[in-house]
Design a protein around this motif. Sequence first.
Motif, short mmCIF file in Angstrom:
data_model
loop_
_atom_site.label_atom_id
_atom_site.label_comp_id
_atom_site.label_asym_id
_atom_site.label_seq_id
_atom_site.Cartn_x
_atom_site.Cartn_y
_atom_site.Cartn_z
N ARG A 298 2.71 -8.41 6.27
CA ARG A 298 1.50 -7.83 5.65
C ARG A 298 1.55 -7.89 4.13
O ARG A 298 0.51 -7.96 3.48
CB ARG A 298 1.30 -6.39 6.10
CG ARG A 298 2.41 -5.43 5.69
CD ARG A 298 1.98 -4.00 5.96
NE ARG A 298 3.07 -3.06 5.76
CZ ARG A 298 2.90 -1.78 5.47
NH1 ARG A 298 1.67 -1.31 5.32
NH2 ARG A 298 3.93 -0.99 5.32
N TRP A 299 2.75 -7.90 3.57
CA TRP A 299 2.84 -7.96 2.10
C TRP A 299 2.40 -9.32 1.59
O TRP A 299 1.76 -9.41 0.53
CB TRP A 299 4.26 -7.65 1.63
CG TRP A 299 4.80 -6.34 2.16
CD1 TRP A 299 5.98 -6.14 2.81
CD2 TRP A 299 4.18 -5.05 2.06
NE1 TRP A 299 6.14 -4.82 3.14
CE2 TRP A 299 5.05 -4.13 2.69
CE3 TRP A 299 2.97 -4.58 1.53
CZ2 TRP A 299 4.75 -2.77 2.79
CZ3 TRP A 299 2.67 -3.22 1.63
CH2 TRP A 299 3.54 -2.34 2.24
N THR A 302 -1.41 -9.34 1.79
CA THR A 302 -1.98 -8.49 0.74
C THR A 302 -1.98 -9.23 -0.60
O THR A 302 -2.95 -9.18 -1.36
CB THR A 302 -1.19 -7.17 0.61
OG1 THR A 302 -1.15 -6.52 1.88
CG2 THR A 302 -1.85 -6.24 -0.40
N HIS A 367 4.65 -6.24 -7.57
CA HIS A 367 3.34 -5.72 -7.19
C HIS A 367 2.96 -4.48 -8.01
O HIS A 367 1.79 -4.23 -8.27
CB HIS A 367 3.31 -5.39 -5.70
CG HIS A 367 4.45 -4.57 -5.23
ND1 HIS A 367 5.68 -5.12 -4.91
CD2 HIS A 367 4.58 -3.22 -5.03
CE1 HIS A 367 6.50 -4.16 -4.51
NE2 HIS A 367 5.86 -3.00 -4.59
N LEU A 473 -6.92 -2.02 -6.79
CA LEU A 473 -6.79 -1.22 -5.56
C LEU A 473 -5.96 -1.95 -4.50
O LEU A 473 -5.19 -1.32 -3.76
CB LEU A 473 -8.18 -0.90 -5.00
CG LEU A 473 -9.04 0.05 -5.84
CD1 LEU A 473 -10.44 0.17 -5.25
CD2 LEU A 473 -8.39 1.42 -5.94
N THR A 474 -6.11 -3.26 -4.45
CA THR A 474 -5.31 -4.05 -3.50
C THR A 474 -3.83 -3.96 -3.84
O THR A 474 -2.97 -3.79 -2.97
CB THR A 474 -5.77 -5.52 -3.51
OG1 THR A 474 -7.16 -5.59 -3.25
CG2 THR A 474 -5.02 -6.33 -2.45
N ILE A 476 -2.33 -1.55 -5.57
CA ILE A 476 -1.79 -0.20 -5.42
C ILE A 476 -1.51 0.11 -3.94
O ILE A 476 -0.67 0.96 -3.62
CB ILE A 476 -2.73 0.85 -6.04
CG1 ILE A 476 -1.92 2.10 -6.42
CG2 ILE A 476 -3.87 1.21 -5.11
CD1 ILE A 476 -2.69 3.11 -7.25
N SER A 477 -2.19 -0.61 -3.04
CA SER A 477 -1.90 -0.43 -1.61
C SER A 477 -0.50 -0.92 -1.25
O SER A 477 0.03 -0.60 -0.19
CB SER A 477 -2.95 -1.16 -0.75
OG SER A 477 -2.76 -2.57 -0.80
N MET A 478 0.11 -1.70 -2.16
CA MET A 478 1.47 -2.22 -1.95
C MET A 478 2.53 -1.38 -2.66
O MET A 478 3.70 -1.76 -2.68
CB MET A 478 1.57 -3.66 -2.48
CG MET A 478 0.82 -4.71 -1.73
SD MET A 478 1.19 -6.36 -2.40
CE MET A 478 2.92 -6.57 -1.95
N TRP A 479 2.14 -0.27 -3.25
CA TRP A 479 3.04 0.46 -4.15
C TRP A 479 4.41 0.75 -3.52
O TRP A 479 5.44 0.66 -4.16
CB TRP A 479 2.39 1.77 -4.59
CG TRP A 479 3.14 2.44 -5.72
CD1 TRP A 479 4.06 3.45 -5.62
CD2 TRP A 479 3.04 2.13 -7.11
NE1 TRP A 479 4.53 3.79 -6.86
CE2 TRP A 479 3.93 3.00 -7.79
CE3 TRP A 479 2.30 1.20 -7.84
CZ2 TRP A 479 4.09 2.97 -9.18
CZ3 TRP A 479 2.45 1.18 -9.22
CH2 TRP A 479 3.33 2.05 -9.87
#
Length: 511
Positions: A298-299, A302, A367, A473-474, A476-479
């Motif tokens: 998924r990373w 993303t 990221h 936002l994309t 930050i979803s990987m933070w």
Amino acid sequence: MSTENIYAGWKPEVVKQFKSWQMRTIVVSMIGYAIYYFVRKNFSIAMPGLTAQYGISNTSFGIVIGVGSLIYGLSRFVNGFIVDRFSARVIMAVGLLLCAASNFMFGFGVNISSWITGVDSGPDFINMLIMLMAVTIVLNQYFQGVGYPPCARLLPSWIHPSQLATKMSIWNTSHSIGAAAAVVVCGYIMGTMGRDLSGNPEIIQTIAANLNLDPSDSEHMKTILSYASHWDAWKWCFWLPACLAVCGALWLYVGLRDDPRSVGLPELPGTHTGKSDAKGGKTPSRGKFLKAMVWTNRWIWTLCIANIFVYVMRMGILDWGPKFLTEARNMSIEDAAWSVGAFEIFAIIGTIFAGWATDHIFHGKAHRMCFVCMALAVVFMGIFIMFPGLPIIVSTLFLAMAGFFIYGPQALIGIASANHATKEASATANGLAGIFGYFGSFVSAIGIGIVADRWGWNMVFYIIIAVGILGALTFISMWMAPRDGYARSNRFYEEQEAIDGLHEGESHESK
């Protein structure tokens, strides 16, 4: 991680030899990739000469460039698979050699068109020349797509994940250096080489008609004479870079090695994928590994989605900036050129800074730095568009700062993809991210033109800012994502070994 910790347990002479090969790999591939741009960006400088001599329209050029851009993205995707299976140095060298061949062919396009049609002017000749131009440019763009995937595989093999962002961000300036050098060299060629036919009335009339200029106007005549004095100079914009590319292909083949083991050195600690631990030399299929590390990671997906937003924002400013500045801000073409030039210069500095900050502030988690960059790019673009009355130098500074931050994610996505897919699948992951990025570039090219015509330039930049927010936002979803995928890779091989062991046990029981 400090240098001492990376090489802990290695003998001093091994560390010295490894560092020497690491630097050699970075320098050789950096120069080689810059040469790729000599046989890519030369076309834009040759276009005015082609229009002056043969009347080829901007529409024809635009179609060729647009299709070529899509082919380039597709090529990076396809060649990512190939590079992960075969020798990276051989593929990179052969790719540059094929770019040289397509450039030689383009330079002789007039001769080939004349030979096929039996004439050296007229509609049939021009149509054939445009078709040959399209074929050679598309071929060249496909071969250009062979350039980056080998580097995406080579560099993670020689650079530890904790240092990859810093060193690869420096490497990533190679395309800017190569493009700038190509523009300067080809500009010199267009202004100094070719035949002087300025005394030929027919040539003067041909150029005037092709450029829609009035020979009785002194300024127009000056432009006409500049092209007539360097007739056929555009051909040398392809031939000379092609000769350099041949030398560059040899440079890459001799100078590079695929990985440390190919020169008798140990692999870097922390980059062990688990592949060599398989008992009896049995390893899972390549398809299973790619499924685990790329297709179901998924990373990686993303990062691919984020790359669309990055390219829309980056190419929107880079491709359309001069037109916006001259039409919406009433800047002179000189001031607009300097503004976009400042954008590029700040972009190079920003790329290097983003790499350094990734390793030294975010401990290799690219990221996280990408989120910071996108957020700040949005801030500076917002200031730029909201305050149109600022002095030119201040307005240029805000645009340049947007460039400083937007180029960071452009480089770091490739680095993050390489780390998450590991060195064994880095080229495939980068190829996948690349095709998403160039889809974003294609959307930017088509969409911005439509929006500008229907709703004006301000709406264009509001959309670019909105795209930047979506990109932030994309990211930050990987933070909470890990720095790399080496733990994932080792788990994959351990699980496959357990499954194979279970199957072998069942086979013995059935017997």
